[in-house]
Design a protein around this motif. Structure first.
Motif, mmCIF file in Angstrom:
data_model
loop_
_atom_site.group_PDB
_atom_site.id
_atom_site.type_symbol
_atom_site.label_atom_id
_atom_site.label_comp_id
_atom_site.label_asym_id
_atom_site.label_seq_id
_atom_site.Cartn_x
_atom_site.Cartn_y
_atom_site.Cartn_z
ATOM 1 N N ALA A 1 11.401 11.808 6.384
ATOM 2 C CA ALA A 1 10.410 11.438 7.405
ATOM 3 C C ALA A 1 10.245 12.560 8.424
ATOM 4 O O ALA A 1 9.121 12.878 8.844
ATOM 5 N N TYR B 1 0.578 10.414 0.704
ATOM 6 C CA TYR B 1 1.102 11.530 -0.086
ATOM 7 C C TYR B 1 1.772 11.056 -1.378
ATOM 8 O O TYR B 1 2.374 11.846 -2.104
ATOM 9 N N ALA B 2 1.667 9.763 -1.667
ATOM 10 C CA ALA B 2 2.190 9.234 -2.928
ATOM 11 C C ALA B 2 1.225 9.564 -4.063
ATOM 12 O O ALA B 2 0.031 9.825 -3.842
ATOM 13 N N MET C 1 9.970 4.525 0.875
ATOM 14 C CA MET C 1 9.083 5.594 1.339
ATOM 15 C C MET C 1 7.618 5.344 1.001
ATOM 16 O O MET C 1 6.755 6.179 1.266
ATOM 17 N N LYS C 2 7.343 4.199 0.373
ATOM 18 C CA LYS C 2 5.985 3.831 -0.033
ATOM 19 C C LYS C 2 5.394 4.841 -1.011
ATOM 20 O O LYS C 2 4.231 5.227 -0.927
ATOM 21 N N ALA D 1 1.885 5.317 0.544
ATOM 22 C CA ALA D 1 1.684 6.369 1.531
ATOM 23 C C ALA D 1 0.599 7.324 1.034
ATOM 24 O O ALA D 1 0.389 7.455 -0.179
ATOM 25 N N GLN E 1 0.047 15.227 4.471
ATOM 26 C CA GLN E 1 -0.875 14.095 4.476
ATOM 27 C C GLN E 1 -1.261 13.635 3.067
ATOM 28 O O GLN E 1 -1.689 12.502 2.886
ATOM 29 N N SER F 1 0.842 -1.192 0.000
ATOM 30 C CA SER F 1 0.000 0.000 0.000
ATOM 31 C C SER F 1 0.877 1.241 0.000
ATOM 32 O O SER F 1 1.932 1.280 0.641
#
Length: 386
Positions: free
Chosen positions: A267, A6-7, A81-82, A4, A276, A2
């Motif tokens: 991070a 903010y991706a 960082m997803k 993040a 977000q 899954s």
């Protein structure tokens, strides 16, 4: 895995300027990546200078091997960082497509030649390559990439609104009137990953190539930030290691140090700024993907060392001098005698109704050359053969 929050979500992509049916087997960003890899401009990177002229030796990086290293780092960072790995990789692979032969020396000389007609910028040239110069599809010019890829390519180093008044950025201004790339905001997190991966890759492989070329020694690097501590840690773990393996392991550890720092600093910034969503990252007051101040300062000192000991070395100065003369002499010959251009390029020049447009076509021709082709074309033009 899954992503993040903010991706970039490919299912929410703004799509393509020229709508096309979606691929049944690839995401839109993966399709962009594949179009980049299959482009003529991407293949030509194998013959273009990174630091050393591409025909000086098989061991030195070219623009192609550099781009592959950037893409590998970008994909790894995006994964940790997803973020969307396909988008980060695509932007990384494409970021140097507009570089002319002979690296930054070639860029500087083309800009000087083109000053009366709008100048030259390799980032803008990359954009022109992917939106106009690559003609591989019957329905449109360019590669028809997604909005997110185009945005990331032109804004991976940050907002570009301050460039829009510059003559060399006219192609971006014109395109932006068709499709707003939001030049005053940051690009996606994935584009920021691609940009910092470029920094990581070139600083590390320039150390590696500089050692290979005997421009400096391992002893010279021992007190240089980032690489010095990496080399000393290798020697501590492997007291009898040979110089070749010390170089390889030292560079490998420096890459690891820089990647770990980016992950930690990113991070920290995401948490501190309350990021977000992807839109939060675009509208943020600062770049999210970054080095810590300590590593940034160390990197500044490393770059200063490379500038003095490598980029200003007389061997590279000679190469740059030859490159400038080669491109300048060809450019002005073609401007004054366009009938010396290859037939297909001469026909395009003849169809243009202004000197500015003709100069841009000639610039496109030269910018697309590999190092070896530019050297040989110059020889054909300026060396009399009986």
């Amino acid at each position: 895995m899954s992503l993040a929050p903010y991706a970039e979500d490919v299912t929410k992509s703004l799509g393509r300027l020229n709508p096309q049916p979606e691929s049944p087997s690839r995401t839109a960003f993966a399709r962009d990546r594949d179009r980049i890899i299959h482009s003529t401009a991407f293949r030509r990177l194998k013959g273009k200078t990174q630091v050393f002229v591409a025909n000086e030796g098989d061991y030195f990086r070219t623009r192609l091997t550099h781009s592959l290293e950037v893409a590998q780092i970008a994909r790894s960072l995006a994964h940790s960082m997803k973020l969307n790995e396909d988008l980060a990789e695509t932007i990384a692979l494409s970021h140097d497509l507009g570089h002319p032969p002979f690296g930054h020396a070639g860029e500087d000389e083309l800009h000087k030649c083109m000053e009366p007609w709008g100048g030259f910028d390799h980032n803008v040239q990359t954009f022109r390559v992917i939106t106009k110069l690559e003609t591989r599809y019957p329905g449109f010019d360019g590669l028809n990439l997604t909005w997110e890829t185009l945005e990331g390519i032109i804004k991976h180093n940050g907002p570009v609104g301050h460039h829009m008044a510059e003559p060399s950025w006219k192609a971006i201004v014109d395109f932006n009137e068709q499709w707003d790339l939001r030049p005053d905001t940051f690009a996606s997190m994935e584009a920021q990953v691609a940009a910092i991966s470029d920094d990581i890759a070139y600083n590390n492989h320039d150390v590696d190539d500089g050692l290979r070329a005997d421009l400096f020694t391992i002893a010279d690097l021992m007190d240089v930030p980032l690489i010095g501590p990496a080399l000393r840690s290798v020697q501590k773990d492997w007291p009898n290691i040979d110089k070749r393996m010390l170089r390889l392991e030292g560079v490998r550890r420096m890459i690891g140090t820089m990647i770990e720092d980016v992950e930690a600093e990113t991070a920290r910034r995401l948490a501190a700024d309350g990021i977000q969503t992807a839109e939060d990252a675009r509208s943020a007051k600062r770049q999210m993907v970054a080095f810590s101040k300590g590593v940034f300062d160390d990197l500044t000192r490393l770059r200063a060392f490379l500038y003095e000991r490598m980029y200003k070395h007389y061997k590279l100065n000679r190469t740059r001098s030859h490159a400038r003369r080669t491109l300048s002499e060809m450019f002005f010959l073609f401007m004054n005698e366009p009938d010396t251009l290859p037939t297909e390029w001469f026909q395009v020049v003849c169809a243009k109704d202004s000197e500015t447009a003709r100069a841009r076509v000639i610039c496109d021709y030269i910018a697309g050359m590999t190092d070896a082709f530019a050297i040989e074309e110059h020889r054909r033009l300026f060396s009399f053969i009986g």
